[in-house]
Scaffold this motif. Structure first.
Motif, PDB file in Angstrom:
ATOM      1  N   VAL A  79       0.818  -1.042   0.200  1.00 24.14           N
ATOM      2  CA  VAL A  79       0.110  -0.025   0.093  1.00 24.14           C
ATOM      3  C   VAL A  79       0.868   1.231  -0.125  1.00 24.14           C
ATOM      4  O   VAL A  79       0.517   2.317  -0.840  1.00 24.14           O
ATOM      5  CB  VAL A  79      -0.965   0.051   1.259  1.00 24.14           C
ATOM      6  N   SER A  82       2.434   1.523  -3.480  1.00 27.34           N
ATOM      7  CA  SER A  82       1.542   2.079  -4.521  1.00 27.34           C
ATOM      8  C   SER A  82       1.014   3.416  -4.409  1.00 27.34           C
ATOM      9  O   SER A  82       0.906   4.173  -5.188  1.00 27.34           O
ATOM     10  CB  SER A  82       0.027   1.240  -4.479  1.00 27.34           C
ATOM     11  N   LEU A  83       0.900   3.967  -3.034  1.00 24.72           N
ATOM     12  CA  LEU A  83       0.590   5.216  -3.025  1.00 24.72           C
ATOM     13  C   LEU A  83       1.494   6.028  -3.518  1.00 24.72           C
ATOM     14  O   LEU A  83       1.277   7.191  -3.958  1.00 24.72           O
ATOM     15  CB  LEU A  83       0.492   5.590  -1.204  1.00 24.72           C
ATOM     16  N   ARG A  87       0.044   8.561  -6.288  1.00 30.32           N
ATOM     17  CA  ARG A  87      -0.063   9.978  -5.926  1.00 30.32           C
ATOM     18  C   ARG A  87       0.893  11.118  -6.244  1.00 30.32           C
ATOM     19  O   ARG A  87       0.787  12.121  -6.277  1.00 30.32           O
ATOM     20  CB  ARG A  87      -0.290   9.755  -4.235  1.00 30.32           C
ATOM     21  N   GLN A 148      -2.666  -0.892  -6.642  1.00 29.21           N
ATOM     22  CA  GLN A 148      -2.481   0.315  -7.632  1.00 29.21           C
ATOM     23  C   GLN A 148      -3.812   0.468  -8.361  1.00 29.21           C
ATOM     24  O   GLN A 148      -4.171   1.779  -8.529  1.00 29.21           O
ATOM     25  CB  GLN A 148      -1.273  -0.055  -8.432  1.00 29.21           C
ATOM     26  N   LEU A 151      -6.219   1.960  -6.412  1.00 31.64           N
ATOM     27  CA  LEU A 151      -6.383   3.351  -5.905  1.00 31.64           C
ATOM     28  C   LEU A 151      -6.403   4.271  -7.143  1.00 31.64           C
ATOM     29  O   LEU A 151      -6.739   5.787  -6.699  1.00 31.64           O
ATOM     30  CB  LEU A 151      -4.632   3.493  -5.698  1.00 31.64           C
ATOM     31  N   THR A 177      -9.190   9.763   3.015  1.00 28.24           N
ATOM     32  CA  THR A 177      -8.321   8.726   2.129  1.00 28.24           C
ATOM     33  C   THR A 177      -8.510   7.101   2.584  1.00 28.24           C
ATOM     34  O   THR A 177      -8.556   6.414   1.880  1.00 28.24           O
ATOM     35  CB  THR A 177      -6.924   9.115   2.343  1.00 28.24           C
ATOM     36  N   MET A 181      -9.794   3.960   0.758  1.00 25.26           N
ATOM     37  CA  MET A 181      -8.670   3.258   0.428  1.00 25.26           C
ATOM     38  C   MET A 181      -8.982   1.574   1.056  1.00 25.26           C
ATOM     39  O   MET A 181      -8.337   0.828   0.212  1.00 25.26           O
ATOM     40  CB  MET A 181      -7.302   3.561   0.898  1.00 25.26           C
TER      41      MET A 181
END
Lengths: 261, 288
Positions: A79, A82-83, A87, A148, A151, A177, A181
């Motif tokens: 996670v 992926s963030l 992002r 991913q 997200l 968030t 998520m």
């Protein structure tokens, strides 16, 4: 005409995929002493024997603990990564993505050998720890791919709206968030658990003597012949591995409906 | 620290745990076995470090290893081909179906979730001496004695196809689903037959998906050692079985390292060729 043909062909492919599995379930209820045809009657006897088989119960415990720990670590790492990828604009994003999914591209046997020999060189012998490291490394890419994808579906302007209305970044993360998520996090964790629970290729290299997971236990039992217990165990595994993701998908749907996306 | 500098650092902080884990648990170990493959296992069972070419000489020149490598590639190639022939029409059906595509796809993905070892051993229930097929044939009077159908090359391929088919179908589906149906309609309205429209329009556009599925099937099939152990006979050992033998049974770790790297080199070459022409993005589409 052509379409009918394709439909018939696809149907045969479905039969091919499901028939062997259906036979396992069918035979697990067979009263006969041998794990094969003919079917002599319907019985739950093999499930009862399964519940009393110490070795199998121990294997289940090991697999579940291993799967949960793998899911916890893999999902946390996955996670966060992926963030960062979704992002932020990271220089060299493609190279990083390729590095992160590298464990999928390396054949699992090779990954298993490399990790076993390297950790042994460092003085870490075959152990539960080695098993856990191994499971984390080959589940991580799958978690990253799944998280991913999820997200990317979350719109960023909801967070910006919260901040412009006076929420602090920390408040925004925990109140906006994170709830948004959650389905992605759960999907990733479930994926990691299922892959870990099912693994045999790497596990046979890493497991210490005397420790069995459910798949390695089944593999060891196959050395003799198919006993009715294996079919019963198979049925339990099918219910677990198919039921859990379906349950997970349902929970994720309910959660995402509640959070209004 | 300025806000921009913090913004720039944040993604790296988020990425560092995953990148550290992959570096320490994959890349460093891979480099380590490269070094290890030049060491020697002495008669006493201890490793002698140094730079010896013995393992590589053995791995590369012994016809035993070469034959099994070729056999492995052959099995993987046949498996991939069968997956393509079985999977493409099925994926086409799902992509063009007017029914509920999601349900059709989910149904096909269910076996994907079912334990690999269970699915592999389930063929023993079908093809074994007292399995479904023999029972049926005996009952119908076609045969009078059960036939031994298991434990050969064909059953290894069968088990692999059953395991890998969903990968192929998913990749082809992703590719087909992204093609605008009206392209085919346009081709037919310009005079092409349905078949011509398919061969000249849809098929070429779906090739990237077919290639991605093919690569996955091939690499996964070539790296397997469980399927030959469960469904193969004594002469059906694949290359990964040799690696397992060297590492776990003979405890000759330097030789096992060399053999692992050989397998990695052959399959890695395929992945690189794929990456050169099609890129990794297609592969990730099908996996995600």
């Amino acid at each position: 005409m052509g379409w009918q043909l394709i439909r018939g062909y696809a149907l045969l492919v479905y039969v091919f995929m499901f028939l062997p599995v259906a036979v396992v379930v069918l035979l697990s209820f067979n009263a006969s002493q041998f794990g094969s045809f003919p079917i002599t009657g319907v019985s739950l006897r093999w499930f009862g024997e399964l519940a009393q088989n110490e070795a199998i119960l121990r294997a289940f415990r090991t697999s579940i603990i291993l799967g949960l720990l793998t899911a916890l670590i893999s999902t946390t790492l996955g996670v966060l990564a992926s963030l960062a990828l979704v992002r932020y604009r990271v220089p060299g994003e493609n190279v990083i993505s390729t590095l992160l999914i590298a464990p999928i591209l390396v054949p699992e046997v090779v990954l298993a050998v490399a990790l076993l020999l390297f950790l042994n060189f460092l003085g870490i012998n075959k152990s539960f720890g080695l098993l856990l490291f191994g499971h984390v490394i080959f589940t991580l890419p799958f978690v990253i791919l799944v998280v991913q994808a999820r997200l990317m579906a979350i719109r960023r302007d909801v967070e910006e709206a919260a901040m412009s209305l006076g929420a602090s970044p920390v408040q925004t993360f925990f109140q906006i968030t994170l709830p948004l998520m959650l389905p992605a996090v759960l999907a990733g964790a479930l994926f990691a658990f299922t892959i870990s629970f099912d693994d045999i290729t790497g596990t046979l290299f890493w497991k210490p003597g005397g420790v069995e997971t459910v798949p390695t236990q089944i593999f060891a039992m196959l050395r003799n012949s198919i006993s009715p217990e294996i079919n019963a165990l198979g049925t339990v595994m099918i219910v677990m591995t198919v039921g859990l993701p379906l349950l997970g998908a349902a929970v994720a749907r309910i959660l995402s409906r509640k959070s209004g996306t | 620290m300025s806000i921009e500098a913090r913004e720039r650092r944040q993604p790296w902080i988020l990425l560092s745990p995953a990148l550290t884990a992959i570096t320490l648990l994959l890349f460093v170990p891979l480099l380590f076995i490269v070094v290890y493959s030049f060491w020697l296992r002495t008669a006493t069972g201890a490793d002698q470090s140094g730079f010896f070419l013995d393992n590589w000489r053995e791995a590369l020149s012994d016809p035993f290893y070469r034959d099994i490598l070729l056999f492995t590639l052959k099995i993987a190639a046949i498996t991939t081909l069968v997956c393509a022939v079985m999977g493409y029409p099925a994926a086409y059906f799902i992509a063009r179906s007017r029914g509920n595509k999601a349900v059709l796809l989910l149904l096909l993905m269910l076996p994907f979730w079912i334990s690999y070892i269970i699915r592999t051993m389930s063929w023993i229930n079908i093809l074994g001496v007292s399995g479904a097929l023999n029972t049926l044939l005996l009952w119908a009077g076609v045969i009078s004695e059960p036939i031994q159908m298991l434990y050969n090359q064909t059953t290894v391929i069968l088990g692999l196809v059953h395991f890998l088919l969903p990968f192929m179908i998913l990749n082809v589906f992703v590719s087909l689903d992204g093609i605008d149906v009206s392209l085919e309609d346009a081709a037919t309205s310009l005079g092409a037959t349905r078949w011509q429209a398919f061969v000249q329009v849809t098929l070429p556009l779906s090739l990237p998906g077919l290639a991605a599925g093919g690569l996955l099937c091939f690499v996964l099939a070539a790296g397997t050692y469980i399927t030959p152990l469960v469904l193969g006979g004594p002469t059906d050992a694949m290359f990964a079985n040799l690696v397992y033998e060297a590492i776990i049974t003979q405890l000759n770790w330097p030789l096992g390292s060399a053999l692992s790297l050989m397998l990695l080199a052959v399959l890695g070459l395929l992945v690189m060729i794929y990456n050169r022409y099609l890129g990794m993005a297609q592969l990730m589409k099908g996996l995600g």
